[in-house]
Scaffold this motif. Structure first.
Motif, PDB file in Angstrom:
ATOM      1  N   GLU A  75      15.477 -31.632  -0.286  1.00 14.73           N
ATOM      2  CA  GLU A  75      14.995 -30.528  -1.127  1.00 14.73           C
ATOM      3  C   GLU A  75      16.152 -29.724  -1.685  1.00 14.73           C
ATOM      4  O   GLU A  75      16.126 -29.281  -2.830  1.00 14.73           O
ATOM      5  CB  GLU A  75      14.046 -29.618  -0.323  1.00 14.73           C
ATOM      6  N   GLY A  76      17.179 -29.531  -0.855  1.00  8.99           N
ATOM      7  CA  GLY A  76      18.369 -28.823  -1.325  1.00  8.99           C
ATOM      8  C   GLY A  76      19.044 -29.563  -2.461  1.00  8.99           C
ATOM      9  O   GLY A  76      19.482 -28.948  -3.443  1.00  8.99           O
ATOM     10  N   GLU A  77      19.108 -30.875  -2.365  1.00  8.40           N
ATOM     11  CA  GLU A  77      19.713 -31.680  -3.434  1.00  8.40           C
ATOM     12  C   GLU A  77      18.894 -31.614  -4.715  1.00  8.40           C
ATOM     13  O   GLU A  77      19.438 -31.548  -5.819  1.00  8.40           O
ATOM     14  CB  GLU A  77      19.850 -33.130  -2.966  1.00  8.40           C
ATOM     15  N   ARG A  78      17.571 -31.646  -4.568  1.00  8.62           N
ATOM     16  CA  ARG A  78      16.701 -31.536  -5.751  1.00  8.62           C
ATOM     17  C   ARG A  78      16.892 -30.174  -6.430  1.00  8.62           C
ATOM     18  O   ARG A  78      16.941 -30.081  -7.650  1.00  8.62           O
ATOM     19  CB  ARG A  78      15.240 -31.723  -5.349  1.00  8.62           C
ATOM     20  N   CYS A  79      16.969 -29.146  -5.588  1.00  8.73           N
ATOM     21  CA  CYS A  79      17.157 -27.797  -6.132  1.00  8.73           C
ATOM     22  C   CYS A  79      18.482 -27.705  -6.882  1.00  8.73           C
ATOM     23  O   CYS A  79      18.547 -27.126  -7.974  1.00  8.73           O
ATOM     24  CB  CYS A  79      17.112 -26.781  -4.994  1.00  8.73           C
ATOM     25  N   LEU A 109      16.825 -33.384 -19.508  1.00  6.48           N
ATOM     26  CA  LEU A 109      17.013 -33.753 -18.106  1.00  6.48           C
ATOM     27  C   LEU A 109      16.104 -32.927 -17.210  1.00  6.48           C
ATOM     28  O   LEU A 109      15.477 -33.458 -16.276  1.00  6.48           O
ATOM     29  CB  LEU A 109      18.476 -33.552 -17.711  1.00  6.48           C
ATOM     30  N   LEU A 110      16.019 -31.639 -17.478  1.00  4.85           N
ATOM     31  CA  LEU A 110      15.166 -30.740 -16.681  1.00  4.85           C
ATOM     32  C   LEU A 110      13.716 -31.201 -16.736  1.00  4.85           C
ATOM     33  O   LEU A 110      13.008 -31.221 -15.721  1.00  4.85           O
ATOM     34  CB  LEU A 110      15.303 -29.306 -17.197  1.00  4.85           C
ATOM     35  N   SER A 111      13.257 -31.600 -17.912  1.00  5.09           N
ATOM     36  CA  SER A 111      11.880 -32.059 -18.083  1.00  5.09           C
ATOM     37  C   SER A 111      11.632 -33.351 -17.304  1.00  5.09           C
ATOM     38  O   SER A 111      10.576 -33.516 -16.683  1.00  5.09           O
ATOM     39  CB  SER A 111      11.590 -32.274 -19.572  1.00  5.09           C
ATOM     40  N   ARG A 112      12.615 -34.261 -17.327  1.00  5.88           N
ATOM     41  CA  ARG A 112      12.464 -35.520 -16.578  1.00  5.88           C
ATOM     42  C   ARG A 112      12.388 -35.255 -15.073  1.00  5.88           C
ATOM     43  O   ARG A 112      11.593 -35.871 -14.364  1.00  5.88           O
ATOM     44  CB  ARG A 112      13.644 -36.459 -16.877  1.00  5.88           C
ATOM     45  N   LEU A 113      13.227 -34.346 -14.617  1.00  5.58           N
ATOM     46  CA  LEU A 113      13.210 -34.015 -13.190  1.00  5.58           C
ATOM     47  C   LEU A 113      11.865 -33.416 -12.775  1.00  5.58           C
ATOM     48  O   LEU A 113      11.290 -33.789 -11.748  1.00  5.58           O
ATOM     49  CB  LEU A 113      14.346 -33.047 -12.856  1.00  5.58           C
ATOM     50  N   CYS A 134      10.294 -27.706  -5.820  1.00  4.59           N
ATOM     51  CA  CYS A 134      11.509 -26.878  -5.681  1.00  4.59           C
ATOM     52  C   CYS A 134      11.706 -25.922  -6.855  1.00  4.59           C
ATOM     53  O   CYS A 134      12.753 -25.273  -6.939  1.00  4.59           O
ATOM     54  CB  CYS A 134      12.740 -27.783  -5.565  1.00  4.59           C
ATOM     55  N   ILE A 135      10.722 -25.835  -7.731  1.00  4.07           N
ATOM     56  CA  ILE A 135      10.929 -25.093  -8.981  1.00  4.07           C
ATOM     57  C   ILE A 135      11.199 -23.607  -8.744  1.00  4.07           C
ATOM     58  O   ILE A 135      11.908 -22.958  -9.527  1.00  4.07           O
ATOM     59  CB  ILE A 135       9.715 -25.292  -9.929  1.00  4.07           C
ATOM     60  N   ASP A 136      10.653 -23.045  -7.666  1.00  6.03           N
ATOM     61  CA  ASP A 136      10.854 -21.618  -7.387  1.00  6.03           C
ATOM     62  C   ASP A 136      11.788 -21.373  -6.199  1.00  6.03           C
ATOM     63  O   ASP A 136      11.841 -20.262  -5.667  1.00  6.03           O
ATOM     64  CB  ASP A 136       9.506 -20.926  -7.132  1.00  6.03           C
ATOM     65  N   ARG A 137      12.515 -22.404  -5.812  1.00 10.45           N
ATOM     66  CA  ARG A 137      13.434 -22.247  -4.681  1.00 10.45           C
ATOM     67  C   ARG A 137      14.741 -21.617  -5.146  1.00 10.45           C
ATOM     68  O   ARG A 137      15.278 -21.983  -6.187  1.00 10.45           O
ATOM     69  CB  ARG A 137      13.705 -23.615  -4.042  1.00 10.45           C
ATOM     70  N   ARG A 138      15.244 -20.674  -4.365  1.00 11.73           N
ATOM     71  CA  ARG A 138      16.496 -19.995  -4.715  1.00 11.73           C
ATOM     72  C   ARG A 138      17.692 -20.742  -4.141  1.00 11.73           C
ATOM     73  O   ARG A 138      17.633 -21.226  -3.017  1.00 11.73           O
ATOM     74  CB  ARG A 138      16.507 -18.561  -4.177  1.00 11.73           C
ATOM     75  N   SER A 139      18.750 -20.815  -4.919  1.00 13.70           N
ATOM     76  CA  SER A 139      19.983 -21.411  -4.424  1.00 13.70           C
ATOM     77  C   SER A 139      21.131 -20.945  -5.297  1.00 13.70           C
ATOM     78  O   SER A 139      20.936 -20.206  -6.271  1.00 13.70           O
ATOM     79  CB  SER A 139      19.893 -22.940  -4.431  1.00 13.70           C
ATOM     80  N   GLY A 140      22.330 -21.375  -4.958  1.00 12.51           N
ATOM     81  CA  GLY A 140      23.502 -21.018  -5.758  1.00 12.51           C
ATOM     82  C   GLY A 140      24.409 -20.057  -5.020  1.00 12.51           C
ATOM     83  O   GLY A 140      23.998 -19.363  -4.086  1.00 12.51           O
TER      84      GLY A 140
END
Length: 319
Positions: free
Chosen positions: A30-34, A48-52, A61-67
């Motif tokens: 999930e972290g990698e997908r995010c 690319l975003l649309s394909r993912l 993972c669309i609302d997962r926070r990271s960075g």
């Protein structure tokens, strides 16, 4: 930082126990997908975003926070960078429009702060709260007024933003600073177009704060007219306040031989002597009877001649 926040940080640092390898692998995936979603947004690659996001695993993972720095959702990242096409893709896949970061800032706040009006407009159309988060001291409207961004200000007001918004502080912390709303800020920073726009949408021309409880805790609350005189705003600011019905007798002015005279002060003193014309008083009375939210469109719906609608909207100042 509260005790709860500190406890949460320490809990995140604790080693994981009782978790199977499969669960750890799932978290890692999930972290990698995010990271992949954030990478697509960062590269401003909507294809690319649309394909993912066409894959279920990435949509989770669309609302997962990271960075690094401030962990954020892909939507906030797109809003802060001004990547409109990526932002629209995320909204199409039902990203949470008012998700909060660790500073309690929404994607809309990030778009306004970053001066990205197209992103701000897209978020508002998608249902973003124009007042931002109740947990953040500032708001999109206050930010737009400070930056002098009239287009964003118009969008926010058109979607129902509170025209007399103020910093969100506890009652016990009330002071003159807490009463500095959009009208005050636009005057201090010299944004005349924003100043007029706020008045057109029903901003209080007397006090920048309409909270009577808050005003009662301040010894000498300043009127908007006093603020304009103090910061050397031109006579056009005072003229607008007068035309929108400000009480010219409210400002506590001490005028003597040592007082520095200017056009703004001269206009205010003149208005104390000469009464308003009947047409001006009628315009003020009609505008006060209109719904507080979005006064400009309310006037356009009135069944009266065009020239009168223009007069009520201050497009022309005399007939």
């Amino acid at each position: 930082m509260s005790l709860m926040d500190i406890s949460k940080i320490f809990s995140l640092l604790q080693p994981r126990r009782g978790r199977g390898e499969e669960e750890d692998e799932e978290d890692e995936e999930e972290g990698e997908r995010c990271e992949a979603l954030h990478g697509a947004v960062s590269a401003d690659d909507p294809a690319l975003l649309s394909r993912l996001l066409s894959q279920e695993g990435y949509r989770r993972c669309i609302d997962r926070r990271s960075g690094w720095g401030i962990p954020q959702t892909p939507l906030r990242a797109a809003a802060s960078r001004g990547h409109l096409r990526c932002l629209e893709v995320l909204l199409q896949h039902h990203a949470e429009v008012d998700s909060l970061d660790v500073k309690a800032q929404t994607p809309l706040f990030a778009a306004v702060s970053g001066k990205h009006p197209e992103c701000a407009a897209a978020l508002l159309r998608a249902g973003a709260d124009p007042n931002g988060s109740p947990y953040n001291n500032c708001s999109p409207l206050l930010t737009a007024a400070r930056e002098g961004d009239a287009d964003v200000l118009r969008e926010l007001l058109g979607h129902g933003a509170e025209v007399d918004a103020r910093s969100k502080v506890p009652e016990w912390a009330a002071n003159a600073t807490a009463c500095r709303g959009p009208l005050y800020i636009s005057a201090v920073y010299g944004h005349l177009d924003c100043f007029k726009l706020l008045l057109l949408h029903g901003a209080n021309p007397d006090y920048n704060c309409t909270d009577r409880k808050m005003l009662g805790r301040i010894k000498q609350p300043k009127t908007v007219a006093e603020v304009c005189l103090r910061y050397g705003c031109g006579a056009e600011y005072v003229r607008l306040l007068v035309d929108f019905g400000a009480d010219v007798y409210l400002p506590a002015l001490i005028v003597d031989k040592t007082t520095e005279r200017n056009d703004a002060l001269a206009l205010l003193l003149k208005e104390r002597v000469y009464p308003k014309t009947l047409m001006t008083q009628t315009r003020i009375a009609i505008r006060r009877q209109l719904p507080l939210a979005n006064k400009e469109p309310s006037i356009e719906r009135l069944d009266i001649p065009l020239i009168l609608r223009k007069y009520l909207n201050h497009v022309i100042l005399s007939i």
